[in-house]
Design a protein around this motif. Sequence first.
Motif, PDB file in Angstrom:
ATOM      1  N   PHE A   1      59.625  54.994  26.820  1.00  0.00           N
ATOM      2  CA  PHE A   1      60.363  55.455  27.990  1.00  0.00           C
ATOM      3  C   PHE A   1      59.480  56.439  28.738  1.00  0.00           C
ATOM      4  O   PHE A   1      58.495  56.943  28.197  1.00  0.00           O
ATOM      5  N   ARG A   2      59.842  56.708  29.967  1.00  0.00           N
ATOM      6  CA  ARG A   2      59.099  57.707  30.734  1.00  0.00           C
ATOM      7  C   ARG A   2      60.059  58.489  31.614  1.00  0.00           C
ATOM      8  O   ARG A   2      61.133  58.013  31.969  1.00  0.00           O
ATOM      9  N   GLN A   3      59.633  59.694  31.939  1.00  0.00           N
ATOM     10  CA  GLN A   3      60.439  60.535  32.805  1.00  0.00           C
ATOM     11  C   GLN A   3      59.529  61.333  33.727  1.00  0.00           C
ATOM     12  O   GLN A   3      58.680  62.087  33.257  1.00  0.00           O
ATOM     13  N   ALA A   4      59.715  61.126  35.005  1.00  0.00           N
ATOM     14  CA  ALA A   4      58.977  61.878  36.021  1.00  0.00           C
ATOM     15  C   ALA A   4      59.792  63.101  36.421  1.00  0.00           C
ATOM     16  O   ALA A   4      61.021  63.110  36.274  1.00  0.00           O
ATOM     17  N   PRO A   5      59.139  64.143  36.925  1.00  0.00           N
ATOM     18  CA  PRO A   5      59.860  65.354  37.329  1.00  0.00           C
ATOM     19  C   PRO A   5      60.946  65.038  38.354  1.00  0.00           C
ATOM     20  O   PRO A   5      60.708  64.326  39.334  1.00  0.00           O
ATOM     21  N   GLY A   6      62.140  65.529  38.077  1.00  0.00           N
ATOM     22  CA  GLY A   6      63.246  65.339  38.992  1.00  0.00           C
ATOM     23  C   GLY A   6      63.888  63.976  38.941  1.00  0.00           C
ATOM     24  O   GLY A   6      64.794  63.677  39.727  1.00  0.00           O
ATOM     25  N   LYS A   7      63.434  63.136  38.010  1.00  0.00           N
ATOM     26  CA  LYS A   7      63.994  61.786  37.903  1.00  0.00           C
ATOM     27  C   LYS A   7      64.593  61.579  36.528  1.00  0.00           C
ATOM     28  O   LYS A   7      64.287  62.291  35.576  1.00  0.00           O
ATOM     29  N   GLU A   8      65.449  60.559  36.430  1.00  0.00           N
ATOM     30  CA  GLU A   8      66.050  60.237  35.146  1.00  0.00           C
ATOM     31  C   GLU A   8      65.037  59.510  34.257  1.00  0.00           C
ATOM     32  O   GLU A   8      64.088  58.901  34.732  1.00  0.00           O
ATOM     33  N   ARG A   9      65.294  59.587  32.963  1.00  0.00           N
ATOM     34  CA  ARG A   9      64.472  58.849  32.017  1.00  0.00           C
ATOM     35  C   ARG A   9      64.591  57.352  32.294  1.00  0.00           C
ATOM     36  O   ARG A   9      65.665  56.837  32.575  1.00  0.00           O
ATOM     37  N   GLU A  10      63.461  56.663  32.181  1.00  0.00           N
ATOM     38  CA  GLU A  10      63.388  55.252  32.563  1.00  0.00           C
ATOM     39  C   GLU A  10      62.832  54.429  31.406  1.00  0.00           C
ATOM     40  O   GLU A  10      61.833  54.811  30.778  1.00  0.00           O
ATOM     41  N   PHE A  11      63.455  53.303  31.149  1.00  0.00           N
ATOM     42  CA  PHE A  11      62.949  52.368  30.148  1.00  0.00           C
ATOM     43  C   PHE A  11      61.641  51.768  30.626  1.00  0.00           C
ATOM     44  O   PHE A  11      61.506  51.393  31.795  1.00  0.00           O
ATOM     45  N   VAL A  12      60.674  51.640  29.699  1.00  0.00           N
ATOM     46  CA  VAL A  12      59.394  51.029  30.028  1.00  0.00           C
ATOM     47  C   VAL A  12      59.213  49.726  29.256  1.00  0.00           C
ATOM     48  O   VAL A  12      58.956  48.670  29.849  1.00  0.00           O
ATOM     49  N   ALA A  13      59.325  49.797  27.932  1.00  0.00           N
ATOM     50  CA  ALA A  13      59.101  48.610  27.105  1.00  0.00           C
ATOM     51  C   ALA A  13      59.723  48.831  25.732  1.00  0.00           C
ATOM     52  O   ALA A  13      59.937  49.972  25.323  1.00  0.00           O
ATOM     53  N   ALA A  14      59.994  47.737  25.037  1.00  0.00           N
ATOM     54  CA  ALA A  14      60.518  47.820  23.674  1.00  0.00           C
ATOM     55  C   ALA A  14      60.046  46.611  22.890  1.00  0.00           C
ATOM     56  O   ALA A  14      59.846  45.525  23.457  1.00  0.00           O
ATOM     57  N   ILE A  15      59.896  46.799  21.592  1.00  0.00           N
ATOM     58  CA  ILE A  15      59.340  45.740  20.745  1.00  0.00           C
ATOM     59  C   ILE A  15      60.172  45.626  19.475  1.00  0.00           C
ATOM     60  O   ILE A  15      60.608  46.615  18.896  1.00  0.00           O
ATOM     61  N   SER A  16      60.370  44.389  19.042  1.00  0.00           N
ATOM     62  CA  SER A  16      61.154  44.146  17.842  1.00  0.00           C
ATOM     63  C   SER A  16      60.373  44.525  16.587  1.00  0.00           C
ATOM     64  O   SER A  16      59.193  44.860  16.643  1.00  0.00           O
ATOM     65  N   ARG A  17      61.048  44.451  15.452  1.00  0.00           N
ATOM     66  CA  ARG A  17      60.430  44.819  14.179  1.00  0.00           C
ATOM     67  C   ARG A  17      59.174  44.010  13.912  1.00  0.00           C
ATOM     68  O   ARG A  17      58.182  44.526  13.409  1.00  0.00           O
ATOM     69  N   THR A  18      59.219  42.734  14.215  1.00  0.00           N
ATOM     70  CA  THR A  18      58.072  41.865  13.913  1.00  0.00           C
ATOM     71  C   THR A  18      57.035  41.854  15.027  1.00  0.00           C
ATOM     72  O   THR A  18      55.927  41.362  14.838  1.00  0.00           O
ATOM     73  N   GLY A  19      57.412  42.357  16.200  1.00  0.00           N
ATOM     74  CA  GLY A  19      56.519  42.291  17.352  1.00  0.00           C
ATOM     75  C   GLY A  19      56.628  41.007  18.136  1.00  0.00           C
ATOM     76  O   GLY A  19      55.920  40.824  19.132  1.00  0.00           O
ATOM     77  N   LEU A  20      57.507  40.118  17.720  1.00  0.00           N
ATOM     78  CA  LEU A  20      57.609  38.823  18.385  1.00  0.00           C
ATOM     79  C   LEU A  20      58.445  38.882  19.657  1.00  0.00           C
ATOM     80  O   LEU A  20      58.337  38.005  20.518  1.00  0.00           O
ATOM     81  N   THR A  21      59.294  39.886  19.768  1.00  0.00           N
ATOM     82  CA  THR A  21      60.119  40.043  20.961  1.00  0.00           C
ATOM     83  C   THR A  21      59.744  41.351  21.639  1.00  0.00           C
ATOM     84  O   THR A  21      59.754  42.406  21.003  1.00  0.00           O
ATOM     85  N   ILE A  22      59.381  41.258  22.901  1.00  0.00           N
ATOM     86  CA  ILE A  22      58.993  42.441  23.674  1.00  0.00           C
ATOM     87  C   ILE A  22      59.672  42.362  25.038  1.00  0.00           C
ATOM     88  O   ILE A  22      59.652  41.305  25.679  1.00  0.00           O
TER      89      ILE A  22
END
Length: 124
Positions: free
Chosen positions: A37-58
């Motif tokens: 996730f990322r958060q810029a000053p004055g902005k809400e936290r934003e989803f960037v990426a996520a990965i499953s346990r095995t790495g097969l789903t991103i």
Amino acid sequence: QVQLVESGGGLVQAGDSLRLSCAASGRTYSNIVMGWFRQAPGKEREFVAAISRTGLTIYYSDSVKGRFTMSRDNAKKTVYLQMNSLKPEDTAAYYCAAAAGPYVPRRGDEYAQWGQGTQVTVSS
């Protein structure tokens, strides 16, 4: 519980690349889903990426799809975020987070553990 430590942030120019790392401690690392996730000053936290346990789903947010690549190395208990073609609007504090899984969430409130963050600044 899992403890998370991010590294790799810095100051770069537009068009440059960076690779963020998130090192995890804890015996159950390979059983957890990881997110960035990322958060810029004055902005809400934003989803960037996520990965499953095995790495097969991103999953990626539309704003980074095609430029960022998330991966994980379960032997090293580390996840990575390769960021290419960086833009000034990518400037933010970047956080990695862990969730129990197997479902791969894209909402921050579904992640239980968080790192301290690493700053990425992209100049134009």
